[in-house]
Design a protein around this motif. Structure first.
Motif, short mmCIF file in Angstrom:
data_model
loop_
_atom_site.label_atom_id
_atom_site.label_comp_id
_atom_site.label_asym_id
_atom_site.label_seq_id
_atom_site.Cartn_x
_atom_site.Cartn_y
_atom_site.Cartn_z
N LEU A 1 0.85 -1.19 0.00
CA LEU A 1 0.00 0.00 0.00
C LEU A 1 0.89 1.25 0.00
O LEU A 1 1.93 1.28 0.67
CB LEU A 1 -0.90 0.00 1.23
CG LEU A 1 -1.84 -1.20 1.38
CD1 LEU A 1 -2.52 -1.18 2.74
CD2 LEU A 1 -2.88 -1.23 0.26
N PHE A 2 0.46 2.27 -0.74
CA PHE A 2 1.27 3.50 -0.83
C PHE A 2 0.37 4.73 -0.86
O PHE A 2 -0.63 4.76 -1.57
CB PHE A 2 2.14 3.46 -2.10
CG PHE A 2 3.01 4.67 -2.22
CD1 PHE A 2 4.22 4.73 -1.56
CD2 PHE A 2 2.61 5.76 -2.99
CE1 PHE A 2 5.03 5.85 -1.66
CE2 PHE A 2 3.40 6.89 -3.08
CZ PHE A 2 4.61 6.93 -2.42
N PRO A 3 0.74 5.75 -0.08
CA PRO A 3 1.80 5.77 0.93
C PRO A 3 1.39 4.95 2.15
O PRO A 3 0.21 4.82 2.45
CB PRO A 3 1.93 7.26 1.27
CG PRO A 3 0.56 7.81 1.01
CD PRO A 3 0.02 7.05 -0.15
N ASN A 4 2.37 4.42 2.83
CA ASN A 4 2.09 3.49 3.94
C ASN A 4 2.19 4.15 5.31
O ASN A 4 2.19 3.47 6.33
CB ASN A 4 3.06 2.30 3.88
CG ASN A 4 4.52 2.71 4.10
OD1 ASN A 4 4.83 3.90 4.25
ND2 ASN A 4 5.41 1.75 4.11
N ASN A 5 2.27 5.49 5.34
CA ASN A 5 2.57 6.19 6.60
C ASN A 5 1.39 6.98 7.17
O ASN A 5 1.55 7.80 8.05
CB ASN A 5 3.75 7.13 6.41
CG ASN A 5 3.46 8.22 5.37
OD1 ASN A 5 2.41 8.21 4.73
ND2 ASN A 5 4.40 9.14 5.21
N GLY A 6 0.19 6.75 6.62
CA GLY A 6 -0.97 7.46 7.12
C GLY A 6 -1.25 8.77 6.40
O GLY A 6 -2.19 9.49 6.76
N ASP A 7 -0.45 9.09 5.38
CA ASP A 7 -0.63 10.37 4.67
C ASP A 7 -1.95 10.44 3.92
O ASP A 7 -2.40 11.54 3.59
CB ASP A 7 0.52 10.59 3.69
CG ASP A 7 1.67 11.37 4.31
OD1 ASP A 7 1.50 11.89 5.44
OD2 ASP A 7 2.75 11.47 3.69
#
Length: 210
Positions: A43-49
């Motif tokens: 999944l991208f972005p994977n940081n919650g953005d």
């Protein structure tokens, strides 16, 4: 010839925040050796953005591109990946594709750790968020498939740990000390295997026609 293995659905693994599909290396190998076709996506972005609903759209696209329309699937979501998977199942038609659904240490009722970030995906994982309230308002949908929540009472990422509990499906408590170990501990792997070998409640083609 192992007829049991022939009948096993493909298993799609969905990772959590700040992870990639590589986090499932041990689990994928374990399941693959026992006859499951195993898939994962990044999944991208994977940081919650971005919101988890947007990530669920990526999951939808992956399923459409990878599997034949008549192919039933089993879905395993870790941490945030479990919530992404729920959105896919409950809001994007996945209920008609998925036959077994397993979440591992997923914040079904939110985690206070998510207050540490203002990123959209993290805001959605806060306790009592609008996003989670909406998903939980009709969680009964999950009774249409075989749903299992696996979690540990010692989780320091899912706070409180019992946020992983759901009013539907089955529950397996694995007393693992750390959140990431839920993907590698032999007890967790055994719990996933057991959940994946449960009888299918209803073929998805029948669900889709109802």
């Amino acid at each position: 010839m192992n007829t049991e293995n022939q009948q096993r659905n493909p298993v799609l693994l969905v990772h959590g925040i700040d992870d990639t599909g590589a986090v499932f290396h041990k689990m994928a190998g374990y399941l693959g050796l026992q006859g499951w076709p195993v898939y994962s996506l990044d999944l991208f972005p994977n940081n919650g953005d971005v919101g988890l609903d947007e990530l669920a759209g990526q999951l939808t696209d992956y399923v459409t591109a990878t599997f034949a329309p008549e192919q039933g699937l089993d879905l395993v979501g870790f941490s945030m990946g479990g919530i992404v998977s729920r959105y896919y199942i409950q809001r994007l038609g996945g209920i008609n594709r998925i036959q077994r659904f397993i979440t591992i240490s997923s914040p079904h009722n939110g985690t206070v750790v998510a207050y540490g970030s203002q990123r959209p995906g993290c805001v959605q994982m806060r306790p009592d968020s609008i996003f989670l309230k909406d998903l939980n308002s009709d969680a009964v949908i999950l009774e249409q498939l075989d749903f299992t929540s696996i979690w540990t009472p010692y989780d320091l990422m899912i706070v409180p740990a019992n946020s992983s509990q759901m009013p539907v499906g089955s529950e397996v408590i694995v007393p693992v000390a750390l959140h990431p170990w839920m993907l590698t501990d032999p007890r967790s792997l055994a719990a996933v295997k057991a959940a994946l070998t449960k009888p299918i409640k209803l073929p998805f083609l029948k669900k889709a026609s109802n």
